[in-house]
Write a protein that holds these residues in place. Sequence first.
Motif, short mmCIF file in Angstrom:
data_model
loop_
_atom_site.label_atom_id
_atom_site.label_comp_id
_atom_site.label_asym_id
_atom_site.label_seq_id
_atom_site.Cartn_x
_atom_site.Cartn_y
_atom_site.Cartn_z
N GLU A 116 9.51 -3.92 10.82
CA GLU A 116 9.79 -3.47 9.47
C GLU A 116 10.98 -2.50 9.47
O GLU A 116 11.23 -1.80 10.45
N THR A 117 11.69 -2.47 8.36
CA THR A 117 12.78 -1.53 8.19
C THR A 117 12.26 -0.25 7.55
O THR A 117 11.52 -0.30 6.56
N GLY A 118 12.62 0.87 8.15
CA GLY A 118 12.18 2.16 7.62
C GLY A 118 13.34 2.96 7.07
O GLY A 118 14.50 2.74 7.44
N ALA A 130 8.46 2.63 5.54
CA ALA A 130 8.76 1.27 5.10
C ALA A 130 8.66 1.19 3.58
O ALA A 130 8.06 2.05 2.93
N LYS A 131 9.24 0.13 3.02
CA LYS A 131 9.21 -0.01 1.57
C LYS A 131 7.79 -0.10 1.03
O LYS A 131 7.49 0.46 -0.04
N ARG A 132 6.91 -0.77 1.77
CA ARG A 132 5.52 -0.88 1.29
C ARG A 132 4.85 0.49 1.22
O ARG A 132 4.04 0.75 0.32
N GLU A 133 5.20 1.39 2.16
CA GLU A 133 4.63 2.74 2.14
C GLU A 133 5.18 3.54 0.97
O GLU A 133 4.46 4.30 0.31
N GLU A 184 15.21 0.52 12.24
CA GLU A 184 14.38 -0.64 12.56
C GLU A 184 13.17 -0.17 13.39
O GLU A 184 13.33 0.37 14.48
N GLU A 221 6.52 -8.21 -6.47
CA GLU A 221 7.22 -7.70 -5.30
C GLU A 221 8.73 -7.81 -5.47
O GLU A 221 9.48 -6.91 -5.07
N THR A 269 18.76 4.06 7.71
CA THR A 269 17.96 2.85 7.85
C THR A 269 17.60 2.67 9.32
O THR A 269 18.49 2.65 10.18
N ASN A 289 11.40 -4.76 -5.27
CA ASN A 289 12.51 -4.76 -4.31
C ASN A 289 13.84 -4.50 -5.00
O ASN A 289 14.68 -3.74 -4.50
N ASP A 309 7.55 -2.52 14.83
CA ASP A 309 6.79 -3.64 14.29
C ASP A 309 7.66 -4.61 13.50
O ASP A 309 7.16 -5.52 12.85
#
Length: 322
Positions: free
Chosen positions: A71-73, A24-27, A66, A41, A64, A45, A69
């Motif tokens: 979130e997009t990975g 995910a983007k947060r990771e 889904e 943020e 990409t 992005n 959870d």
Amino acid sequence: MAIAKAERLMNLALCLMNTRRPLAKRELRLSIEAYREIGTEDAFNRMFERDKDDLRELGMVIETVEALDGETGYVARRDRNRLPEIALDAEEAAALSLAARVWQQARLAGAASGALQKLRAAGVPFTEEGYGEGHSVIEPHIPAHEPAFEPLMLAARDRRPVVFEYRKASAVRPETREVEPWALECWRGHWYLAGWDRERSARRVFRLSRITGRVRPRGGRFTAEVPDHVDVRQTVASWAGEGATSTARIRLRRGAGYPLRAKAVETVPASGEWAADWDELEIPYGHGLDAWLVEFGADAVVLAPEELRADVIDRLRAVAKG
């Protein structure tokens, strides 16, 4: 490409290719130092989306996915981003080696040499001279002395608009030009840029030696469509009178104007009061010849046709007023 951006893109590519599951983007933000330094943020992005698009433009396949959870990975699978085996015959190897040896100046020289070393390690048939058996050694090179060459080359490659100061042949002071660069080409010892002039909403060709100051990048993407084929030489040749159906008569001071002499279809000594120091030339006459003749200043005098003589005089007067 700036070193910081190149490093950031490489780190993102490594993360995407070395993960066993979509990230995910947060990771990704936690994993890449450059992303951790972004304050907000929204800013992160925007940067991430630009970087992802840049990697895809460079040929990387990013999937990409889904996640459960919601979130997009993102992931770049190795089997989809592996180059095929490189196999070149002798002629293809010779062409690559010749292209690499052309760039003896500008920053491409080191990259080209490194690429040849990697190809040799992969078994491509280069000799020490770089050509393979049966090819003679040639040492060609294209000079790239203009400071504007490298930033314009990178901008054309990355499809980034630029701004620079440009002095036309008939002008004393430079003008600001905002351009979407398409292609660079060397013609008769001079480098030219073809691109889209935003202010004039038209395609234009610029001689790099007339660019003054620094080439500055502009934000955003191209607004005009890039043509499939950009023939810089044809445009410049038409300005210089190449392929013209008529001729002009020029009086030229001896020992000067060698480019004009190279184009002449006839050269004879001048007569009368001009005989001691002047020659008379007949050269092809086409669009833009007046601007070129102005560059030779007092060493060239137009005898005919009358409209060309008038155009040259008008340009010289404009320079004198400036």
